[in-house]
Design a protein around this motif. Sequence first.
Motif, PDB file in Angstrom:
ATOM      1  N   ILE A  14       0.830  -1.207   0.000  1.00  0.00           N
ATOM      2  CA  ILE A  14       0.000   0.000   0.000  1.00  0.00           C
ATOM      3  C   ILE A  14       0.868   1.262   0.000  1.00  0.00           C
ATOM      4  O   ILE A  14       0.534   2.254  -0.665  1.00  0.00           O
ATOM      5  CB  ILE A  14      -0.964  -0.012   1.204  1.00  0.00           C
ATOM      6  CG1 ILE A  14      -2.063  -1.061   0.976  1.00  0.00           C
ATOM      7  CG2 ILE A  14      -1.587   1.370   1.440  1.00  0.00           C
ATOM      8  CD1 ILE A  14      -2.888  -1.394   2.206  1.00  0.00           C
ATOM      9  N   LYS A  18       0.420   4.313  -2.635  1.00  0.00           N
ATOM     10  CA  LYS A  18       0.224   5.706  -2.212  1.00  0.00           C
ATOM     11  C   LYS A  18       1.267   6.629  -2.853  1.00  0.00           C
ATOM     12  O   LYS A  18       0.973   7.773  -3.192  1.00  0.00           O
ATOM     13  CB  LYS A  18       0.299   5.815  -0.683  1.00  0.00           C
ATOM     14  CG  LYS A  18      -0.798   5.056   0.058  1.00  0.00           C
ATOM     15  CD  LYS A  18      -2.077   5.842   0.107  1.00  0.00           C
ATOM     16  CE  LYS A  18      -3.110   5.128   0.966  1.00  0.00           C
ATOM     17  NZ  LYS A  18      -4.348   5.877   1.118  1.00  0.00           N
ATOM     18  N   ILE A  24      -7.457   3.858  -3.494  1.00  0.00           N
ATOM     19  CA  ILE A  24      -7.750   2.507  -3.017  1.00  0.00           C
ATOM     20  C   ILE A  24      -9.228   2.395  -2.656  1.00  0.00           C
ATOM     21  O   ILE A  24      -9.757   3.178  -1.864  1.00  0.00           O
ATOM     22  CB  ILE A  24      -6.905   2.159  -1.773  1.00  0.00           C
ATOM     23  CG1 ILE A  24      -5.411   2.154  -2.130  1.00  0.00           C
ATOM     24  CG2 ILE A  24      -7.315   0.806  -1.188  1.00  0.00           C
ATOM     25  CD1 ILE A  24      -4.505   1.975  -0.925  1.00  0.00           C
ATOM     26  N   VAL A 141      -5.331  -0.723   5.959  1.00  0.00           N
ATOM     27  CA  VAL A 141      -5.499  -0.587   4.507  1.00  0.00           C
ATOM     28  C   VAL A 141      -5.451   0.876   4.046  1.00  0.00           C
ATOM     29  O   VAL A 141      -5.079   1.167   2.911  1.00  0.00           O
ATOM     30  CB  VAL A 141      -6.820  -1.262   4.064  1.00  0.00           C
ATOM     31  CG1 VAL A 141      -7.079  -1.075   2.582  1.00  0.00           C
ATOM     32  CG2 VAL A 141      -6.789  -2.758   4.412  1.00  0.00           C
TER      33      VAL A 141
END
Length: 282
Positions: A14, A18, A24, A141
């Motif tokens: 993740i 980013k 997302i 997340v």
Amino acid sequence: MKIFTEKKQIQKFITQIKRENQTIGFVPTMGALHQGHLSLVQQALINNDVTIVSVFVNPTQFDNAEDLKKYPRTLKKDTALLETLSEKILIYAPSVDDIYEGKTEAQQFSFDGLEHEMEGKFRKGHFDGVGTIVKRLFEIVTPNHAYFGEKDFQQLAIIKKLVEKHSIPVKIIGCKIHRETNGLAMSSRNTRLKPEYKKAAPFIYKTLKTAKVMFGTKSANKVTEWVINQFDAHDLLTLEYFIIADVKTLKTVKRKSNKKNYRAFIAVYADDIRLIDNITLN
């Protein structure tokens, strides 16, 4: 299709997403996926660069140990279903230890009274468990958007309140109830229904639709009384509750107002399987 089982693994992935400024979309599930779940995932795929689906049977939201034990765990089948939508979906399927780090207990939350209505009255501690796992998953997340079905309308309202009260930077998107061809709201529990109960269960939605029509001309009390009588006369289905509530507060309506929106909520036992549903009334 990538499957992550540890938060360290998925958080590393993740971080890279980013850096590339990709959005997302996140769909938290307890697995045993069906078309209702897939409709949420489809929305996430349309609106985001990356879609993550979590598959985790959360022990802290079960007030019934036997229900937790019987809850279906079908990761291989779930993965195959998700692959029919896109091979680019990321799956996060953690262990209980990965989520709770050896301390499997729920935090206590205040949702401004939403947690004390309907399901909260019948499932002690349930929404503390929901709040705990959803908050934890959001922290892991860090999604831009998260998708939840309106079948669990009270849960949806509580998650919106969680995000608001804890200033979590995620947009919560509610999606319409996905139904089987006979009208039964899709649920992972439906797979456990015995044939005679599977055949009887559409009576729930049929009753809700009639209640909606009745609500146009009759009081909430009269409609509630009628619904109770319908289930009292039914051979197989047992009504736990039927409530007409204000959409904002989820409190049971005493007198209708043209300035408010209402929804009918129902919980029914088909043998030992608990089914919930709801319908907008105006």
